[in-house]
Design an enzyme around this catalytic site. Structure first.
Site, PDB file in Angstrom:
ATOM      1  N   SER A 197       0.873  -1.181   0.000  1.00 48.62           N
ATOM      2  CA  SER A 197       0.000   0.000   0.000  1.00 48.62           C
ATOM      3  C   SER A 197       0.906   1.225   0.000  1.00 48.62           C
ATOM      4  CB  SER A 197      -0.837  -0.018   1.286  1.00 48.62           C
ATOM      5  OG  SER A 197      -1.384   1.254   1.543  1.00 48.62           O
TER       6      SER A 197
ATOM      7  N   TYR B   5      -2.422  -0.937  10.385  1.00 48.21           N
ATOM      8  CA  TYR B   5      -2.313  -1.119   8.926  1.00 48.21           C
ATOM      9  C   TYR B   5      -0.953  -0.627   8.420  1.00 48.21           C
ATOM     10  CZ  TYR B   5      -3.963  -1.003   4.039  1.00 48.21           C
ATOM     11  OH  TYR B   5      -4.133  -1.208   2.687  1.00 48.21           O
TER      12      TYR B   5
END
Ligand code: NAD
Length: 259
Positions: A142, A155
């Site tokens: 990401s 995350y």
């Protein structure tokens, strides 16, 4: 780009980016093992969609929180298809909350699904790849493997970890015909992003529309990245043309991390 005769396992491929990658690999001729924890209806829809391509496919319901189920998924794919040549570690979840309120179970699940499951799949798939002197490991990271955002402590930690894991594995396998690369998308409009808009609105005390705008403002293009764009990059990294690309982390984020 023909992947005929190759078998791909794509974790978390009943929805969003994983499903798009499964499509792209199947279109290029690979056999595909789908995986995910969607409803039966979601799973059946995903299987039917990917089946349209002329490839052999299977579905494995392994839970990425369970290392035994992960090892069995890889072993079964090797038994049924003869090999696991392409491994796409894509399964992921998100939770948005201030660190002092971050639920402990959510932290543990995010680290387990977004990071540790990639260790378990890789550990199980690498011996076969080394034996056959060919393999492609593609980890869906990401922009949060390169940048942080508030309220996403688990995350961001998991994705930074996955980026480091990718580089380590790339070095270990460089002489064995096996590549390991990361893809780091910016915001892609999938159920994962859709679900976090209300959480962000709540955390920042803003409206849903403002939360959506805030998300997009990270990307200079002002556009969401598409599933198809991420899938095309994954298919390229799986191809013969990408044999010398290893240990890389490809940003596909509309310019976010260029800032
Ligand atoms: P999604 O919610 O559409 O899909 C997630 C998939 O993971 C589903 O198939 C789901 O069933 C599966 N999954 C969840 N928990 C699982 C578990 N315990 N075991 C097995 N499968 C499980 O999400 P998405 O947006 O397509 O995200 C896919 C990946 O891309 C994730 O790793 C995510 O972090 C990453 N990513 C997404 C974006 C984005 O903007 N959507 C951006 C950057 C990175």
């Amino acid at each position: 780009m023909s992947l005929k005769g190759k078998t791909a396992v794509v974790t978390g491929s009943t929805s969003g980016i994983g499903l798009g990658i499964a499509h792209a690999l199947a279109q290029d001729g690979a056999n595909v093992v789908l995986n995910g924890l969607g409803t039966e209806k979601d799973n059946e829809k995903a299987i039917a969609e990917v089946k349209k391509h002329t490839t052999r496919i299977a579905f494995d319901p392994a839970n990425m929180l369970r290392h035994n189920q992960i090892a069995e998924m890889i072993a079964k794919a090797e038994r049924d298809f003869g090999s696991v040549d392409i491994l796409v570690n894509n399964a992921g979840i998100q939770h948005v909350a201030p660190v002092e309120e971050f639920p402990i179970e959510q932290w543990d699940s995010i680290i387990a699904i977004n990071l540790t499951s990639a260790f378990h799949t890789t550990r199980a798939a690498v011996p076969g790849m080394k034996k056959r002197k060919w393999g492609r490991i593609i980890n869906i990271c990401s922009a949060h493997s390169l940048r942080a955002s508030p309220f996403k402590s688990a995350y961001v930690s998991a994705k930074h970890g996955l980026a480091g894991f990718t580089k380590t594995v790339a070095l270990e396998l460089a002489e064995h015909g096996v590549t390991a690369n990361a893809i780091s998308p910016g915001f892609v409009w999938t159920p994962l992003v859709e679900k976090q808009i209300p959480d962000l609105a709540k955390s920042e005390n803003i409206t849903l529309e403002q939360a959506k705008k805030q998300v997009l403002s990270r990307q200079p293009t002002n556009q969401f990245v598409t599933v198809e764009q991420v899938a095309a990059l994954a298919a390229f990294l799986a191809s013969e043309a990408a044999a010398s690309i290893t240990g890389a982390n490809y940003s596909i984020d509309g310019g976010w991390t260029a800032q």
